[in-house]
Structure formats: C-alpha cells, structure tokens
Design a protein around this motif. Structure first.
Motif, mmCIF file in Angstrom:
data_model
loop_
_atom_site.group_PDB
_atom_site.id
_atom_site.type_symbol
_atom_site.label_atom_id
_atom_site.label_comp_id
_atom_site.label_asym_id
_atom_site.label_seq_id
_atom_site.Cartn_x
_atom_site.Cartn_y
_atom_site.Cartn_z
ATOM 1 N N VAL A 53 40.411 26.350 32.135
ATOM 2 C CA VAL A 53 39.175 26.187 31.365
ATOM 3 C C VAL A 53 38.134 25.408 32.171
ATOM 4 N N GLU A 54 38.592 24.371 32.878
ATOM 5 C CA GLU A 54 37.655 23.542 33.631
ATOM 6 C C GLU A 54 37.144 24.250 34.893
ATOM 7 N N ARG A 55 37.871 25.263 35.363
ATOM 8 C CA ARG A 55 37.409 26.047 36.515
ATOM 9 C C ARG A 55 36.608 27.279 36.096
ATOM 10 N N ALA A 56 36.567 27.574 34.805
ATOM 11 C CA ALA A 56 36.030 28.856 34.336
ATOM 12 C C ALA A 56 34.594 29.090 34.780
ATOM 13 N N ALA A 57 33.741 28.091 34.631
ATOM 14 C CA ALA A 57 32.323 28.283 34.974
ATOM 15 C C ALA A 57 32.147 28.410 36.482
ATOM 16 N N ARG A 58 32.770 27.519 37.252
ATOM 17 C CA ARG A 58 32.596 27.533 38.705
ATOM 18 C C ARG A 58 33.141 28.813 39.326
ATOM 19 N N ASP A 59 34.295 29.289 38.832
ATOM 20 C CA ASP A 59 34.924 30.481 39.407
ATOM 21 C C ASP A 59 34.523 31.760 38.695
ATOM 22 N N ARG A 60 33.639 31.652 37.684
ATOM 23 C CA ARG A 60 33.149 32.837 36.964
ATOM 24 C C ARG A 60 34.317 33.648 36.395
ATOM 25 N N VAL A 61 35.157 32.958 35.647
ATOM 26 C CA VAL A 61 36.350 33.589 35.063
ATOM 27 C C VAL A 61 35.934 34.542 33.954
ATOM 28 N N SER A 62 36.479 35.767 34.010
ATOM 29 C CA SER A 62 36.181 36.761 32.974
ATOM 30 C C SER A 62 37.285 36.847 31.940
ATOM 31 N N ALA A 63 38.551 36.714 32.361
ATOM 32 C CA ALA A 63 39.673 36.842 31.436
ATOM 33 C C ALA A 63 40.932 36.303 32.100
ATOM 34 N N VAL A 64 41.918 36.025 31.273
ATOM 35 C CA VAL A 64 43.250 35.630 31.732
ATOM 36 C C VAL A 64 44.218 36.736 31.339
ATOM 37 N N VAL A 65 45.087 37.121 32.263
ATOM 38 C CA VAL A 65 46.083 38.163 31.978
ATOM 39 C C VAL A 65 47.469 37.618 32.294
ATOM 40 N N GLY A 66 48.481 38.283 31.757
ATOM 41 C CA GLY A 66 49.864 37.922 32.073
ATOM 42 C C GLY A 66 50.612 37.357 30.886
ATOM 43 N N ILE A 67 50.813 36.033 30.875
ATOM 44 C CA ILE A 67 51.595 35.262 29.896
ATOM 45 C C ILE A 67 53.075 35.642 30.019
#
Length: 804
Positions: free
Chosen positions: A501-515
């Motif tokens: 969550v804390e890296r989301a803006a800097r790394d331009r995260v679009s989604a998380v996959v897996g689990i």
C-alpha cells in the motif's frame, strides 16, 4: 570403523551421516535414526572413531561434539536424570578446538533446582530462597561473580568510612545482580518450563518450587527428564547459532551427536531418553542434536520404519522425528570396507585464522559505509529476514532477494532474475503500471511444509506479463512486476500488505494478483489491501469466506472457483468410482479452506459410509502418524481436503502400513484437492514413491496433453526455454495466475481508456472497471472468465479431475 562384520551397503548410510554431521541442515529439529540388525551395536559404537581426528589419536581431538551412552546408568540413583547430565557433560568435553566452551545455562539451572532443598515459609519467601540458591550456583559457574561477591564481603571491615563504601559495593555487586537474576528467571522466554509443568503461574520461580526436594512433581521421573531434555535442546540450539559478530559462529556448522549404544525394552534408560527426546521435539523444542542408536530389542512405538532407499533424503525432509532402519544381514562385498579405509573421519569445516576477519569485516564495512555515504531514511519497502529462515517483503527482482540461501532458494532466485529483466525492458516513458504478485514463496524452517504453489504461480505471472507487454493496441499499458512474499502460511501477510500500500503511488500499482491460499491471515492481508483501495485478483483460492459473507474484502475477486464447486466435482468423481466408503482427511485447524471444503463434502456423502480423519496443519494434536493409522485401518476411498504442502508427510506415514500397503498388490483410491508442484512436474516421484495408492487430483485447467490445448500450454515452456532454462510443465496453479494477470491487465487498459490521456489514475479506478462493466468471456487458460459486481468468481466453471 574397526568392525569384523560390515553390512552390505552400510557405507551409503555413513556418507549421509557424515554430511549431516559435518554441516547441519536447515531444519528446526534433526531426526533420530535407530539401526537394527546383528551389526547395529558395533556400527553405532564404532562410529565414535569417525568423530575424532585419527592424526591426534593420543590427544583424542574431537571433530564435533558427541556423546556415547549406554544403559550402564540403570543402576545409578535417578537414572533418568543421570543419563541427561552425562549426555551434556560429554558434549561439553568433546567440543572441538577453537569452537569455544559449551555453555548450558538452562540445563544447569534446572539441575540446580532439582538439588535445591525444601524450605519453609510462605510461597514468596520460598521463591526468594530458591532464587538465592540458584544464584549461588551461578556464581560457581561464573567465577567473576563469586570473586566480586567475596571482595564486597571483605571491603572496609573495621573502618567506618569504608563500611559505607562496603554497603554501596554490596548493593552494586551482590544485591543488584541477584535482583537482575531473579528477573532473568521470570522472563517470558522461560515460560516454556511452566507450560511443561502445567503450573498455574508459568513464571519459572513459581513453577520450579514443585521440583525442589519434597515438591509435588519431584518424583515424576518422566516429567523431570522431559524438562531436562528440553532445557538441553534449547541450550544446544543457542550454542549452534551464536551471534553473527562472534568468530565461533562460522566454526559451529556441525551437528551435535548423541550415540545410543543400547536402545532396548521399556526399562532401557537409552530407550526412555529417546522417548523423551521425541516428546520434547514434538512439543516444539528445537534440536541441532543428531541421535543415532542401536536397537537391542523391538523398535519403539515412536519410530517409523525407514526403507533403505530413502536414507539419502530423510535428513532433509519434513516428517517423523524417529526412524528405524534395519541394516542388511548380507555381508559386505568389499565396497564398504574399502570406503571406510579411505574415509577415516568426517570432514567438518576447519577453523582458520581468517574466521576472525569474517567476524570483524561486517562491522568494519558498516562503519566505513556510514562514514563514506550520506544517511538515507529507509522506506517501508525492501526485504527483511524473519525467524524461521525466511525473508519477507517486496522486491522488483533487483532491489533485494526474498530467496533463502542455498539450493532451497535457487528456483525463487531464478524467477527474481527474470522479473528484474522483465522490468528493465519496460520503457518508463511510455504508459505503464505495476502489478504485484503476492503469495507465500518460502517455507519456514520446521513447518513440515514441502513445495509451495506460489513458485509455479509466479512462473505463470511472468509468462502472462510477457504476453501482455508484447501485445500492441491503443490505450494499452505495459506492466512492470513487483514480487511480494508474506512468508509461510501468510505469517507476515498484513505487514507486507502495508508495504504494498505504501509503495502503490510511487510504483503506480494497478492491482495485486496471486494470494493462492485461503486462510485467516490471507484474508486479513487482502482486507488491508482492499482498505488501501487496491484491487486484488486471487488464483488457486477456493475458501468460501474469501468471496462470500460479511468478512469478504470489498475489492477482492478471484479467477478460481469456490469450495462449493470443488466439492461437487470431487463428490461426483468418488461416486463414479463406485466407492462404498469414504475416508475424509481434514485439517481441523484450517477453518477457511480445509474445514470449509470438508463440510461441503460431508454434506454430499452418505454419513454412515463417511469417516472423518483429523490431520493438523500445525501443532501436534493430530499428527501424520495418527492420521495414517486411522486411514489405513479404514481402507476406504481417501478424499484429501487438506493442503498440498502437507501431503508428503501424510503419505510418508501411510507407506508401509498394513491396510494401505496391501499384500495382494491392490491400490486404494486417493483423490486430493491439489497436489504439490513437485509431483505434477515429476509424477514418477508420486507413483513410485507411494505405489499403494491410485492418485487423482482436482485441476482448474484441462490436461496439457488433451486435444486443442490453450496457447498457454505451448507458450509456458517456450518462455523458459527461450531464456536458457528448463522447460517447466504448466499446471493448474500456473494457469490460474496467468488468468489473473490477463484479467487485471484488461481492467487496467479499460481504466486507461476511461481516463485517457491521464496516465495517473488511481488503482481504485481499476477496481471500478472490474465492477462495471467488468470483464466478460476472457479466454483464460482455465476456461472462459466473466467477473463483475455480481460475479466475484467464475460461475459454472468446468473443473477437471486428472489422474497421475
């Protein structure tokens, strides 16, 4: 090893023993091995010769700390205490040169408690008296404390001003250290003793009163010995892993060795010690102690028969703690004798002067770095080592490595290199986003788990991202990759989710996959991501609580079916095989996945013909041996509703049991919800290793050998061979992860189309696109996929049951 009779092939066993003793494997507890046969006693006794340096025979220079014990203590007072103290004393006496002294504070403290006389008064006064008694024993083991105490007692006699100084000195060097020692005795790290003694107050001084002379538990020989053995094992574990800044850490890579020369009947002190050792390890005591014993009677009930063919691997695999191996009664054909004559001793790492440089170099390097470069504030990202030999965190493949050292981490390091190369090829001046693969990728030491489906899933992610980034199109975004490891069983899931969550803006995260796993810790981690407004698309996840009910995270969807669909397919398969009775194996401590699936299966099977067998995922309430005993006694069609990572231990326990290994050569039916990746990659490991069963498993994707396979079946091995790697075979886990990436990429492109030309839309816009209009009839490797606000997992999905 001077022995007139050598069993045929015994040198193969010696090779394995030498390797494990010279370099201790990475596991929380080494197994014990009992040898049977006419030559067993001579082999175990003669093995002592390999643990000393033959070049210094007169000086008896030990190569590793070891102890040889027999039943000679049977006539001594309290043999259950004597044999443990003898073991500790001989290990101390045989510490190799240059490796330092062996300190056993926990064992010596427990020994002092057993020798403490009973005192009168209220419980508080008795505890103070016990503390003072234990402190006096400590001053004998730490002479400098005794010297300081005596100096304080003699300072200033007869001089008034010096008498004041004496009083102050008494407080500083006597009263204060004794008070600190009382705190040390009461600290939480010693509560294991109170738990073992089942004391109402688990602080050590409170619980230990029952073990002093006249105490209520002093006569309980079994409990007293278990306390001493546990204390010794904890001391040895600490001794085997001293501080990284200490020169002797690199010199203690060997295993401690206990040789039991006579493991006999119920009254055999060596046999009783072995039983106690097994109980202590079963309750979680760590053990760097390798136990090698010679049977003089029937194998004890705690021992599991070990086929000779499995000797090469059993020290490195999870499972039972005590094994019995019957040595061949055939005489050596000369190969063993020649091997022993040319391999006179084990070869542990030799001490060297350069070891001091190894200890000092990291400190010097840190000081140099601090002086040479400016200080930076570390962000929440990165990799962090945690207890259990794992590394958790988030990496782009180049920042840091999540892989454990040694061969165990080779596969993950290979995938990290591929991720780093993939990210380096993404042009950051073009529209791009970052996808995060989040799933357990490592195994905690001593957990008993085998291969994880996260590795194969990550392979599927890499194949999908390569396909996504190679695809042209308007409003198409290239995707970078971050790899996130929450640790075995999502033990650090919430912490790593916060990193994402804390890296989301800097790394331009679009989604998380897996689990890839349905469990409470995974649910909490996904909830943290959802609360951070990041959509999550799960694969290989089937637990109902992940997508249904009040606790289901708002921004979570999955490309895999639910347990209800899996239970329906498994039930139809078992009925189609004409099974008259069903043995349903379930992890009772795994509510979200295993219990949920088992309940849905039980509701479909006939109750009168269904037997439920509990097999704990964690803990020792329902061991693999317990479950195997019940399964083989019932001899019904086995339906395994547990986790694939725990399957190998159960199969090892079933192998060789009557009822499972049938005399007529018949095989029992065995249907698993999933199989470990290693068995899917190499089915011969399963079919030849466990020939007593006919195995089948549920798959979300069709057999790769079927007609008209999805293009993923060809592109998966081609991706790896094109990069000079083995042609990995795709399976259900890889196919599911591939589909999750394709779905996430389509939703990201849709959000970009809605927001264009703005490239900086939040991840929540991707979630909005998944909800409305969603994705429809995506041609996935596991089948057609439709996901939207009404369907958070595929409905009407075709599932497959594949044979092995």
């Amino acid at each position: 090893m001077q022995n007139p009779f050598l069993p045929r092939g015994v040198h193969h066993l010696a090779m394995q023993l030498d390797a494990v003793i010279a370099t201790r494997p990475r596991r929380s507890a080494l197994p014990a091995l009992l040898l049977g046969g006419p030559a067993a006693g001579a082999i175990v006794a003669g093995y002592r010769d390999r643990l000393v340096d033959p070049r210094f025979a007169r000086r008896n220079v030990s190569l590793v700390p070891h102890a040889f014990l027999t039943d000679d203590v049977a006539g001594a007072p309290e043999p259950h205490v004597r044999i443990v103290l003898d073991l500790a004393g001989r290990l101390d006496q045989t510490m190799p040169q240059g490796s330092g002294a062996l300190r056993l504070p926990l064992l010596r403290t427990c020994e002092a408690v057993l020798g403490a006389a009973a005192t009168g008064g209220d419980p508080s006064a008795r505890r103070r008296a016990l503390r003072d008694r234990l402190y006096e024993e400590l001053t004998l083991r730490r002479p400098w404390l005794g010297h300081a105490q005596r100096a304080a007692a003699h300072t200033g006699q007869g001089v008034s001003l010096a008498a004041v100084a004496q009083a102050i000195l008494q407080v500083v060097v006597v009263v204060f250290p004794r008070w600190v020692y009382g705190l040390w005795l009461s600290r939480r790290a010693l509560h294991w003793a109170g738990e073992l003694l089942e004391a109402p107050d688990r602080r050590f001084p409170h619980a230990a009163l029952e073990l002093t002379e006249g105490g209520g538990l002093r006569g309980n020989a079994a409990l007293v010995q278990e306390l001493l053995v546990t204390a010794l094992l904890r001391d040895l574990d600490r001794a085997a892993r001293p501080s990284r800044w200490w020169v002797r850490r690199v010199r203690r890579r060997w295993s401690f060795v206990a040789l039991l020369g006579t493991v006999g009947g119920a009254d055999s002190p060596c046999k009783v010690l072995l039983d106690t050792y097994e109980r202590a390890v079963a309750k979680g005591a760590p053990s760097p102690l390798l136990v090698l014993g010679a049977l003089t009677g029937e194998p004890p009930s705690v021992a599991v028969a070990l086929p000779a063919a499995d000797v090469a691997a059993f020290f490195h695999r999870p499972g039972g703690r005590v094994y019995a191996l019957k040595l061949s009664e055939e005489a050596d054909d000369g190969a063993a004798r020649q091997w022993f004559e040319t391999n006179l001793r084990i070869r542990p790492r030799a001490a060297a002067r350069a070891d001091y440089a190894r200890a000092v170099a990291p400190v010097a390097a840190l000081l140099l770095a601090a002086a040479a470069v400016p200080l930076y504030v570390w962000g929440p990202d990165g990799c962090r080592a945690v207890e259990g030999g794992e590394t958790i965190g988030v990496t782009d493949g180049a920042e840091c490595s999540l892989a454990p050292p040694g061969p165990e981490g080779d596969q993950l390091r290979e995938l990290e290199r591929l991720a780093a190369a993939h990210n380096a090829a993404v042009d950051l001046s073009e529209p791009h986003r970052t996808m995060v693969f989040f799933a357990p990728l490592t195994v905690r030491d001593g957990s008993g788990n085998t291969t994880l489906n996260g590795i194969q899933s990550l392979r599927g992610v890499l194949v999908a991202l390569a396909e996504v980034n190679a695809s042209p199109g308007v409003n198409h975004m290239r995707q970078r990759l971050l790899v996130a490891n929450p640790g075995d069983a999502f033990a650090h899931g919430t912490e790593v989710a916060r990193m994402i969550v804390e890296r989301a803006a800097r790394d331009r995260v679009s989604a998380v996959v897996g689990i890839t796993q349905s469990r409470p810790a995974a649910l909490a981690a996904v909830t943290a991501l959802s609360d951070g407004k990041i959509p999550v698309i799960g694969s290989s996840v089937t637990g109902s609580a992940m997508v249904e009910g009040p606790d289901a995270p708002a921004r979570y969807l999955q490309v895999s079916p639910s347990n209800a669909q899996v239970a329906e397919v498994m039930t139809e398969f078992v009925r189609g095989r004409g099974a008259t009775s069903v043995v349903l194996v379930v992890h009772p401590d795994d509510e979200v996945f295993s219990v949920d699936l088992a309940d849905k299966l039980a509701a479909r099977f006939t109750p009168a013909r269904t037997v439920r067998v509990d097999y704990s995922e964690f803990g020792q309430d329902h061991t693999a041996d317990d479950a195997a005993r019940q399964i083989c006694a019932k001899a019904g069609f086995v339906v395994y509703a547990g986790r694939s990572a725990r399957l190998a231990e159960l199969l090892n326990a079933m192998r060789g049991r009557s009822g499972c290994a049938r005399g007529d050569g018949g095989r029992i039916g065995f249907l698993a919800e999933a199989l470990p990746s290693e068995y899917l990659d190499d089915p011969a490991k399963l079919t030849t290793g466990y020939p007593f069963a006919e195995f089948s498993h549920v798959s979300f994707s069709p057999d790769v050998r079927g007609p008209r396979p999805h293009h993923f079946v060809r592109s998966f091995p081609a991706y790896f061979t094109g990069r000079g790697l083995p042609a990995h075979v795709p399976n259900s886990d890889a196919a599911g992860a591939y589909d999750a990436v394709i779905v996430a990429a389509k939703a990201t492109d849709g959000a970009f189309a809605d927001e264009a030309p703005d490239e900086d839309f939040p991840a929540n816009a991707v979630y909005g696109r998944l909800m409305e209009p969603g994705v429809r009839d995506v041609n996935g490797a596991t089948g057609a996929i439709t996901l939207n606000r009404e369907h958070r997992y595929p409905v009407g999905r075709t599932l497959y049951v594949l044979g092995v």
